[in-house]
Design a protein around this motif. Structure first.
Motif, PDB file in Angstrom:
ATOM      1  N   SER A  95       0.817  -1.217   0.000  1.00  0.00           N
ATOM      2  CA  SER A  95       0.000   0.000   0.000  1.00  0.00           C
ATOM      3  C   SER A  95       0.845   1.259   0.000  1.00  0.00           C
ATOM      4  CB  SER A  95      -0.905   0.002   1.229  1.00  0.00           C
ATOM      5  OG  SER A  95      -0.100   0.006   2.404  1.00  0.00           O
ATOM      6  N   GLY A  96       2.149   1.104   0.202  1.00  0.00           N
ATOM      7  CA  GLY A  96       3.041   2.262   0.275  1.00  0.00           C
ATOM      8  C   GLY A  96       3.389   2.652   1.693  1.00  0.00           C
ATOM      9  N   ALA A  97       2.802   2.002   2.656  1.00  0.00           N
ATOM     10  CA  ALA A  97       3.066   2.329   4.061  1.00  0.00           C
ATOM     11  C   ALA A  97       4.387   1.711   4.507  1.00  0.00           C
ATOM     12  CB  ALA A  97       1.919   1.816   4.932  1.00  0.00           C
ATOM     13  N   ASN A  98       4.892   2.233   5.610  1.00  0.00           N
ATOM     14  CA  ASN A  98       6.126   1.710   6.224  1.00  0.00           C
ATOM     15  C   ASN A  98       7.306   1.709   5.271  1.00  0.00           C
ATOM     16  OD1 ASN A  98       4.694   1.062   8.662  1.00  0.00           O
ATOM     17  ND2 ASN A  98       3.907  -0.756   7.636  1.00  0.00           N
ATOM     18  N   GLU A  99       7.490   2.809   4.599  1.00  0.00           N
ATOM     19  CA  GLU A  99       8.587   2.909   3.628  1.00  0.00           C
ATOM     20  C   GLU A  99       9.914   3.031   4.360  1.00  0.00           C
ATOM     21  OE1 GLU A  99       7.872   5.804   0.607  1.00  0.00           O
ATOM     22  OE2 GLU A  99       9.926   5.751  -0.168  1.00  0.00           O
ATOM     23  N   GLN A 100      10.894   2.299   3.876  1.00  0.00           N
ATOM     24  CA  GLN A 100      12.209   2.280   4.513  1.00  0.00           C
ATOM     25  C   GLN A 100      13.281   2.303   3.427  1.00  0.00           C
ATOM     26  OE1 GLN A 100      12.936  -1.400   6.550  1.00  0.00           O
ATOM     27  NE2 GLN A 100      15.039  -0.890   7.082  1.00  0.00           N
ATOM     28  N   ILE A 101      14.185   3.263   3.514  1.00  0.00           N
ATOM     29  CA  ILE A 101      15.269   3.354   2.532  1.00  0.00           C
ATOM     30  C   ILE A 101      16.265   2.226   2.779  1.00  0.00           C
ATOM     31  CG2 ILE A 101      17.225   4.732   1.727  1.00  0.00           C
ATOM     32  CD1 ILE A 101      15.588   7.224   2.233  1.00  0.00           C
ATOM     33  N   VAL A 102      16.641   1.556   1.700  1.00  0.00           N
ATOM     34  CA  VAL A 102      17.585   0.447   1.840  1.00  0.00           C
ATOM     35  C   VAL A 102      18.893   0.681   1.094  1.00  0.00           C
ATOM     36  CG1 VAL A 102      15.798  -1.281   2.226  1.00  0.00           C
ATOM     37  CG2 VAL A 102      16.545  -0.802  -0.096  1.00  0.00           C
ATOM     38  N   PHE A 103      18.901   1.639   0.161  1.00  0.00           N
ATOM     39  CA  PHE A 103      20.123   1.814  -0.636  1.00  0.00           C
ATOM     40  C   PHE A 103      20.092   3.167  -1.316  1.00  0.00           C
ATOM     41  CE2 PHE A 103      23.776   0.687  -3.020  1.00  0.00           C
ATOM     42  CZ  PHE A 103      23.570   0.972  -4.355  1.00  0.00           C
ATOM     43  N   PRO A 148      22.670  -5.918   5.551  1.00  0.00           N
ATOM     44  CA  PRO A 148      23.780  -6.345   4.688  1.00  0.00           C
ATOM     45  C   PRO A 148      23.897  -7.863   4.695  1.00  0.00           C
ATOM     46  CG  PRO A 148      24.630  -5.538   6.775  1.00  0.00           C
ATOM     47  CD  PRO A 148      23.145  -5.284   6.800  1.00  0.00           C
ATOM     48  N   PHE A 149      24.529  -8.397   3.663  1.00  0.00           N
ATOM     49  CA  PHE A 149      24.759  -9.837   3.603  1.00  0.00           C
ATOM     50  C   PHE A 149      25.878 -10.240   4.577  1.00  0.00           C
ATOM     51  CE2 PHE A 149      22.022 -11.445   0.353  1.00  0.00           C
ATOM     52  CZ  PHE A 149      21.712 -10.333  -0.429  1.00  0.00           C
ATOM     53  N   ASN A 150      26.817  -9.343   4.760  1.00  0.00           N
ATOM     54  CA  ASN A 150      27.881  -9.555   5.742  1.00  0.00           C
ATOM     55  C   ASN A 150      28.466  -8.182   6.073  1.00  0.00           C
ATOM     56  OD1 ASN A 150      29.937  -9.010   3.638  1.00  0.00           O
ATOM     57  ND2 ASN A 150      29.264 -11.003   2.833  1.00  0.00           N
ATOM     58  N   GLU A 152      30.929  -6.767   5.101  1.00  0.00           N
ATOM     59  CA  GLU A 152      31.578  -6.066   3.989  1.00  0.00           C
ATOM     60  C   GLU A 152      30.655  -5.839   2.792  1.00  0.00           C
ATOM     61  OE1 GLU A 152      36.067  -7.867   4.847  1.00  0.00           O
ATOM     62  OE2 GLU A 152      34.917  -8.537   3.100  1.00  0.00           O
ATOM     63  N   GLU A 153      29.552  -6.514   2.763  1.00  0.00           N
ATOM     64  CA  GLU A 153      28.695  -6.442   1.574  1.00  0.00           C
ATOM     65  C   GLU A 153      27.274  -6.037   1.918  1.00  0.00           C
ATOM     66  OE1 GLU A 153      29.696 -10.512   0.278  1.00  0.00           O
ATOM     67  OE2 GLU A 153      30.268  -9.617  -1.651  1.00  0.00           O
ATOM     68  N   LYS A 154      26.931  -4.814   1.527  1.00  0.00           N
ATOM     69  CA  LYS A 154      25.564  -4.338   1.677  1.00  0.00           C
ATOM     70  C   LYS A 154      24.667  -5.022   0.653  1.00  0.00           C
ATOM     71  CE  LYS A 154      22.324  -1.095   2.593  1.00  0.00           C
ATOM     72  NZ  LYS A 154      21.651  -0.925   3.884  1.00  0.00           N
ATOM     73  N   TYR A 155      25.252  -5.367  -0.487  1.00  0.00           N
ATOM     74  CA  TYR A 155      24.527  -6.035  -1.557  1.00  0.00           C
ATOM     75  C   TYR A 155      25.509  -6.974  -2.260  1.00  0.00           C
ATOM     76  CZ  TYR A 155      26.915  -2.252  -4.049  1.00  0.00           C
ATOM     77  OH  TYR A 155      27.858  -1.374  -4.509  1.00  0.00           O
ATOM     78  N   LEU A 156      24.996  -7.827  -3.131  1.00  0.00           N
ATOM     79  CA  LEU A 156      25.838  -8.751  -3.886  1.00  0.00           C
ATOM     80  C   LEU A 156      25.913  -8.269  -5.338  1.00  0.00           C
ATOM     81  CD1 LEU A 156      24.518 -12.204  -2.583  1.00  0.00           C
ATOM     82  CD2 LEU A 156      26.450 -10.855  -1.758  1.00  0.00           C
ATOM     83  N   ASN A 157      27.118  -8.071  -5.824  1.00  0.00           N
ATOM     84  CA  ASN A 157      27.316  -7.641  -7.199  1.00  0.00           C
ATOM     85  C   ASN A 157      27.454  -8.901  -8.065  1.00  0.00           C
ATOM     86  OD1 ASN A 157      28.390  -6.718  -9.694  1.00  0.00           O
ATOM     87  ND2 ASN A 157      29.161  -4.868  -8.687  1.00  0.00           N
ATOM     88  N   VAL A 158      26.330  -9.293  -8.666  1.00  0.00           N
ATOM     89  CA  VAL A 158      26.282 -10.533  -9.434  1.00  0.00           C
ATOM     90  C   VAL A 158      27.220 -10.472 -10.643  1.00  0.00           C
ATOM     91  CG1 VAL A 158      24.764 -12.126 -10.682  1.00  0.00           C
ATOM     92  CG2 VAL A 158      23.894 -10.866  -8.703  1.00  0.00           C
ATOM     93  N   THR A 159      27.295  -9.311 -11.272  1.00  0.00           N
ATOM     94  CA  THR A 159      28.130  -9.154 -12.473  1.00  0.00           C
ATOM     95  C   THR A 159      29.598  -9.350 -12.139  1.00  0.00           C
ATOM     96  OG1 THR A 159      26.507  -7.620 -13.369  1.00  0.00           O
ATOM     97  CG2 THR A 159      28.683  -7.603 -14.377  1.00  0.00           C
ATOM     98  N   ASP A 160      30.057  -8.720 -11.077  1.00  0.00           N
ATOM     99  CA  ASP A 160      31.456  -8.872 -10.676  1.00  0.00           C
ATOM    100  C   ASP A 160      31.776 -10.325 -10.348  1.00  0.00           C
ATOM    101  OD1 ASP A 160      32.243  -5.747  -8.919  1.00  0.00           O
ATOM    102  OD2 ASP A 160      32.208  -6.301 -11.045  1.00  0.00           O
ATOM    103  N   LEU A 161      30.873 -10.945  -9.618  1.00  0.00           N
ATOM    104  CA  LEU A 161      31.091 -12.339  -9.221  1.00  0.00           C
ATOM    105  C   LEU A 161      31.127 -13.243 -10.458  1.00  0.00           C
ATOM    106  CD1 LEU A 161      28.763 -12.323  -6.103  1.00  0.00           C
ATOM    107  CD2 LEU A 161      31.239 -12.702  -6.075  1.00  0.00           C
ATOM    108  N   PHE A 162      30.289 -12.941 -11.448  1.00  0.00           N
ATOM    109  CA  PHE A 162      30.302 -13.763 -12.656  1.00  0.00           C
ATOM    110  C   PHE A 162      31.584 -13.545 -13.461  1.00  0.00           C
ATOM    111  CE2 PHE A 162      28.782 -16.418 -15.907  1.00  0.00           C
ATOM    112  CZ  PHE A 162      29.010 -15.827 -17.132  1.00  0.00           C
ATOM    113  N   GLU A 163      32.093 -12.320 -13.473  1.00  0.00           N
ATOM    114  CA  GLU A 163      33.330 -12.045 -14.215  1.00  0.00           C
ATOM    115  C   GLU A 163      34.500 -12.827 -13.622  1.00  0.00           C
ATOM    116  OE1 GLU A 163      33.798  -7.812 -14.221  1.00  0.00           O
ATOM    117  OE2 GLU A 163      32.371  -7.522 -15.875  1.00  0.00           O
ATOM    118  N   LYS A 164      34.467 -13.024 -12.333  1.00  0.00           N
ATOM    119  CA  LYS A 164      35.515 -13.836 -11.702  1.00  0.00           C
ATOM    120  C   LYS A 164      35.317 -15.314 -12.012  1.00  0.00           C
ATOM    121  CE  LYS A 164      36.035 -10.529  -7.951  1.00  0.00           C
ATOM    122  NZ  LYS A 164      35.659 -10.189  -6.562  1.00  0.00           N
ATOM    123  N   TYR A 165      34.056 -15.678 -12.218  1.00  0.00           N
ATOM    124  CA  TYR A 165      33.744 -17.086 -12.505  1.00  0.00           C
ATOM    125  C   TYR A 165      34.049 -17.427 -13.957  1.00  0.00           C
ATOM    126  CZ  TYR A 165      30.561 -21.038 -13.476  1.00  0.00           C
ATOM    127  OH  TYR A 165      30.009 -22.234 -13.889  1.00  0.00           O
TER     128      TYR A 165
END
Lengths: 214, 230
Positions: A95-103, A148-150, A152-165
């Motif tokens: 409904s738009g209630a309880n809005e919370q900034i995450v990033f 955060p996930f840990n 050091e990581e507020k979010y997971l950068n999927v692209t960076d992780l894939f480039e390493k893979y």
């Protein structure tokens, strides 16, 4: 008599074969007969001053509701004269209630952030966004709670992780969620041909190649 | 050399044998040769087409456990149906564009819904013109095998249009706009709920809402079907 017997037996065989062939042809013809491409046209519709009605349509990238309608991801973009845009992502109830900034992130105007239609995980615990930098798409996965996930990581950068893979293929786009914690993404080869599709598992960061393309 | 005995008059058996052989081949061939799969969900195709609610069950999809939504029928009566509320009366028609994975709902000449869906990837969604033959608030869908095995309780807002192929909500994935199903039309939960309350099952001498599955579709009514099954 033998000639007559031979003739009758031959007739039997011929009739039997003809009957079998006919039956098979009928069956195969019934099964494999394809109608010509059919175009179905109803009575032509002429719109005459249509009255606006409630229409459900695809939402814009400014906000995206979850599949069950209980959560909403909102992106507010603030532009200034400095040639940068400030993006603020927040999560609220449907409904738009309880809005919370995450990033929040500030980007050069040559880059931008979009919220895909399938941003929410099926259980509403995660969402992902895409940051566009020219032809490059950077997929970022978040916890809906903003935690955060840990350390050091507020979010997971999927692209960076894939480039390493895989340093041969490029992550092209993330299309959605295959399950409650698997992001589907497509790749392109270095020749700009469609490459394999993968799952990215949240939060383990596992990258799983798929045998099919999406 | 002994002569073989004379045959009976009319050569009755010499006509009957070829006819019987033809009939046998026709019947067997009709059963064995099947071009189109008549089931979307191989395990529940014929057994689970009625209301089923199991709020304690855990689902399986692509090797992962899935928690289905809880369904309480009493809560449904509280929510008003708003889809098409302001549209004039008119024939209801659902079109699905497989090329763009988009669903359109019309009432008369008014488009009242447009949203993305997921059609068949591991089983083709049948192309053709159908009528909703029943609506089920919730049911179980299961099928596949091995890594593809799935068992999904509490599939919500199911609108069957051809055997066990139906339009329904999908809580186990969120990849709409891309093929994801075993033949059914998957929708976001909120979209399926709205469409379910608007679409009609058959009643009295009236067929259910028309559902046209199109290979390509151009609004408002140009539906191209290549090789429809009906």
């Amino acid at each position: 008599m033998n000639t007559i017997q031979y003739s009758l037996n031959l007739k039997t065989i011929i009739l039997s074969v003809m009957g079998i062939v006919t039956s098979l042809s009928l069956v195969i013809g019934m099964k494999y007969y394809q109608s010509q491409a059919r175009v179905v046209l109803a009575t032509p519709i002429i719109l005459d001053n249509p009255t606006p009605t409630k229409i459900l349509e695809l939402e814009t990238s400014l906000s995206q509701i979850s599949s069950d309608g209980t959560k909403k991801l909102i992106m507010k973009t603030t532009s200034n004269e400095g040639g940068v845009n400030k993006y603020a992502l927040s999560v609220s109830d449907g409904s738009g209630a309880n809005e919370q900034i995450v990033f929040e992130k500030t980007l050069d105007i040559k880059k931008n952030i979009t919220i895909p239609f399938n941003t929410w995980s099926p259980d509403n615990k995660y969402f992902f966004i895409q940051e566009h930098e020219g032809e490059k798409n950077i997929v970022l996965a978040f916890k809906a709670s903003g935690e955060p996930f840990n350390t050091e990581e507020k979010y997971l950068n999927v692209t960076d992780l894939f480039e390493k893979y895989d340093n041969k293929n490029n992550l092209n786009e993330a299309t959605g969620w295959a399950s409650q914690n698997l992001i589907i993404f497509n790749t392109t080869t270095q020749d700009n041909i469609k490459g394999p599709s993968y799952w990215f598992e949240v939060p383990s960061k596992a990258i799983i190649p798929l045998s099919i393309q999406f | 050399m002994r002569n073989k005995p004379k045959l009976k008059k009319g050569n009755f058996w010499f006509i009957l044998i070829p006819l019987l052989a033809s009939l046998v081949v026709f019947v067997i061939g009709n059963r064995l040769i099947k071009l189109h799969t008549s089931c979307a969900n191989s395990l529940t195709c014929k057994t689970d087409l009625t209301l089923k609610i199991d709020n304690n069950a855990i689902g399986i999809f692509e090797g992962h456990k899935v928690i289905p939504p809880k369904i309480y029928l009493a809560h449904d009566n509280i929510k008003p149906s708003i889809l098409g509320a302001n549209a004039p009366s008119g024939k209801k028609h659902i079109y699905i564009n497989l090329a763009t994975q988009t669903l359109y709902a019309y009432q008369g000449n008014k488009q009242i819904m447009k949203t993305v869906i997921s059609s068949g990837k591991w089983g083709r969604t049948p192309v053709g013109n159908f009528n909703i033959w029943t609506k089920v608030r919730s049911t179980r869908m299961a099928g596949g095998s091995g890594d593809d095995a799935y068992d999904l309780p509490n599939v919500p807002h199911v609108m069957y249009f051809y055997n066990d192929f139906g339009v329904h909500g999908a809580y186990w994935h969120n990849n709409f706009g891309h093929e994801m199903s075993h033949g059914c039309i998957n929708m976001r939960l909120i979209d399926a709920e709205d469409l379910y309350s608007w679409a009609e099952a058959p009643k009295a001498n009236q067929k259910g809402t028309l559902v046209s599955i199109c290979d390509e579709f151009t609004a408002p009514n140009l539906c191209i079907q290549k090789g429809p099954i009906n």
